[in-house]
Design a protein around this motif. Structure first.
Motif, PDB file in Angstrom:
ATOM      1  N   VAL A 180       0.943   3.733   0.309  1.00 43.23           N
ATOM      2  CA  VAL A 180      -0.126   3.961   1.283  1.00 43.23           C
ATOM      3  C   VAL A 180       0.078   5.351   1.849  1.00 43.23           C
ATOM      4  O   VAL A 180       1.200   5.739   2.193  1.00 43.23           O
ATOM      5  N   ALA A 181      -1.001   6.119   1.925  1.00 43.28           N
ATOM      6  CA  ALA A 181      -0.916   7.492   2.432  1.00 43.28           C
ATOM      7  C   ALA A 181      -0.294   7.509   3.828  1.00 43.28           C
ATOM      8  O   ALA A 181      -0.592   6.668   4.670  1.00 43.28           O
ATOM      9  N   ARG A 182       0.564   8.471   4.039  1.00 43.17           N
ATOM     10  CA  ARG A 182       1.195   8.725   5.338  1.00 43.17           C
ATOM     11  C   ARG A 182       2.056   7.564   5.827  1.00 43.17           C
ATOM     12  O   ARG A 182       2.223   7.371   7.026  1.00 43.17           O
ATOM     13  N   SER A 202       5.068   1.366   3.369  1.00 41.95           N
ATOM     14  CA  SER A 202       3.964   0.513   2.928  1.00 41.95           C
ATOM     15  C   SER A 202       3.421   0.943   1.575  1.00 41.95           C
ATOM     16  O   SER A 202       3.369   2.126   1.255  1.00 41.95           O
ATOM     17  N   CYS A 203       3.000  -0.059   0.792  1.00 45.08           N
ATOM     18  CA  CYS A 203       2.349   0.202  -0.484  1.00 45.08           C
ATOM     19  C   CYS A 203       1.112  -0.675  -0.574  1.00 45.08           C
ATOM     20  O   CYS A 203       0.903  -1.558   0.263  1.00 45.08           O
ATOM     21  N   TYR A 207       0.078 -13.853   1.993  1.00 47.29           N
ATOM     22  CA  TYR A 207      -0.691 -12.701   2.464  1.00 47.29           C
ATOM     23  C   TYR A 207      -1.657 -13.135   3.558  1.00 47.29           C
ATOM     24  O   TYR A 207      -2.171 -14.241   3.519  1.00 47.29           O
ATOM     25  N   LYS A 208      -1.883 -12.248   4.519  1.00 45.65           N
ATOM     26  CA  LYS A 208      -2.754 -12.545   5.655  1.00 45.65           C
ATOM     27  C   LYS A 208      -3.875 -11.513   5.724  1.00 45.65           C
ATOM     28  O   LYS A 208      -3.686 -10.350   5.366  1.00 45.65           O
ATOM     29  N   VAL A 209      -5.021 -11.945   6.251  1.00 45.35           N
ATOM     30  CA  VAL A 209      -6.130 -11.014   6.466  1.00 45.35           C
ATOM     31  C   VAL A 209      -5.708  -9.979   7.496  1.00 45.35           C
ATOM     32  O   VAL A 209      -5.060 -10.303   8.496  1.00 45.35           O
ATOM     33  N   CYS A 210      -6.051  -8.706   7.243  1.00 49.58           N
ATOM     34  CA  CYS A 210      -5.682  -7.643   8.171  1.00 49.58           C
ATOM     35  C   CYS A 210      -6.862  -6.691   8.359  1.00 49.58           C
ATOM     36  O   CYS A 210      -7.895  -6.825   7.701  1.00 49.58           O
ATOM     37  N   ASP A 211      -6.692  -5.733   9.254  1.00 51.32           N
ATOM     38  CA  ASP A 211      -7.714  -4.717   9.463  1.00 51.32           C
ATOM     39  C   ASP A 211      -7.816  -3.838   8.220  1.00 51.32           C
ATOM     40  O   ASP A 211      -6.841  -3.701   7.477  1.00 51.32           O
ATOM     41  N   PRO A 212      -8.978  -3.214   8.007  1.00 48.94           N
ATOM     42  CA  PRO A 212      -9.107  -2.293   6.859  1.00 48.94           C
ATOM     43  C   PRO A 212      -8.057  -1.192   6.935  1.00 48.94           C
ATOM     44  O   PRO A 212      -7.690  -0.734   8.011  1.00 48.94           O
ATOM     45  N   PHE A 213      -7.556  -0.797   5.787  1.00 50.04           N
ATOM     46  CA  PHE A 213      -6.547   0.256   5.730  1.00 50.04           C
ATOM     47  C   PHE A 213      -7.023   1.362   4.812  1.00 50.04           C
ATOM     48  O   PHE A 213      -7.880   1.153   3.962  1.00 50.04           O
ATOM     49  N   LYS A 214      -6.462   2.543   5.015  1.00 50.40           N
ATOM     50  CA  LYS A 214      -6.770   3.675   4.151  1.00 50.40           C
ATOM     51  C   LYS A 214      -5.701   3.758   3.083  1.00 50.40           C
ATOM     52  O   LYS A 214      -4.539   4.020   3.370  1.00 50.40           O
TER      53      LYS A 214
END
Length: 201
Positions: free
Chosen positions: A71-73, A77-78, A130-137
């Motif tokens: 995941v960027a920055r 996280s991946c 896995y759980k639902v989460c906020d949108p990620f970049k």
């Protein structure tokens, strides 16, 4: 040899370049694309990231694939994509076996969170933690999420608690949420919308 005696291994595709063509066929059976473009995307797999992992049996047959990128920055996280099991081998627990291999692989590299986007496989991922989460970049500043965000936990409860007028709403379900309620929720989602999910290792 019986099914229960078969040994499955999850390994980086670039450690077995002889399997790239078979992996290409597997991916194109699910998401058709030119072989040239698909081979190019598979050949980027490396010991850093992105990494393509494959699930194989003891006859070296490619049964599953998953691509992992950072995941960027984020240093911990991946996100995973192109998760697929050969359609002839589904409903045997191989998808969960592939996910366990992915989780072991990223945990050994110090990563703490695995993100994904899915449209239709939410219950499968939920059953695997896995759980639902906020949108990620996923890719960075230009990776703008165009679909409206998935329903969060609050809206989820509101929709599931929707009753005809005059009846009091039922008490909220205790965690973890039963799979049948999760199915009901995801059936109500707009088809164009992808659900963002995460698992913390």
């Amino acid at each position: 040899m019986t099914e229960s005696n078969v040994k499955y291994v999850v390994l980086p595709l670039h450690h077995r370049p002889d399997l790239i063509k078979d992996c290409c066929k597997l991916l194109n059976s699910e998401w058709p694309r030119s072989e040239t473009a698909r081979m190019k995307s598979l050949n980027v797999s490396c010991d850093g990231f992105p990494t393509c992992l494959v699930l194989i049996n003891d006859e070296n047959k490619v049964l599953g694939h998953c691509k992992i990128s950072l995941v960027a920055r984020s240093k911990v996280s991946c996100f995973i994509e192109s998760v697929v099991i050969d359609y002839r081998c589904r409903s045997r627990g191989l998808g969960s076996r592939l996910l366990r291999g992915v989780e072991e692989y990223v945990a050994k590299r110090g990563l703490k969170n695995i993100y994904l986007k899915t449209d239709g496989q939410e219950v499968f991922y939920y059953k695997n933690g896995y759980k639902v989460c906020d949108p990620f970049k996923a890719y960075g500043i230009n990776d703008i999420i165009t679909a409206s965000p998935p329903l969060g936990r609050t809206r989820f409860k509101e929709r599931n608690g929707d009753q005809s007028a005059g009846q009091p709403p039922p008490p909220p379900p205790p965690p973890p949420m039963p799979a049948f309620q999760l199915s009901k929720f995801f059936d109500m989602r707009m088809l164009s919308q992808k659900t963002h999910m995460v698992k913390k290792l």
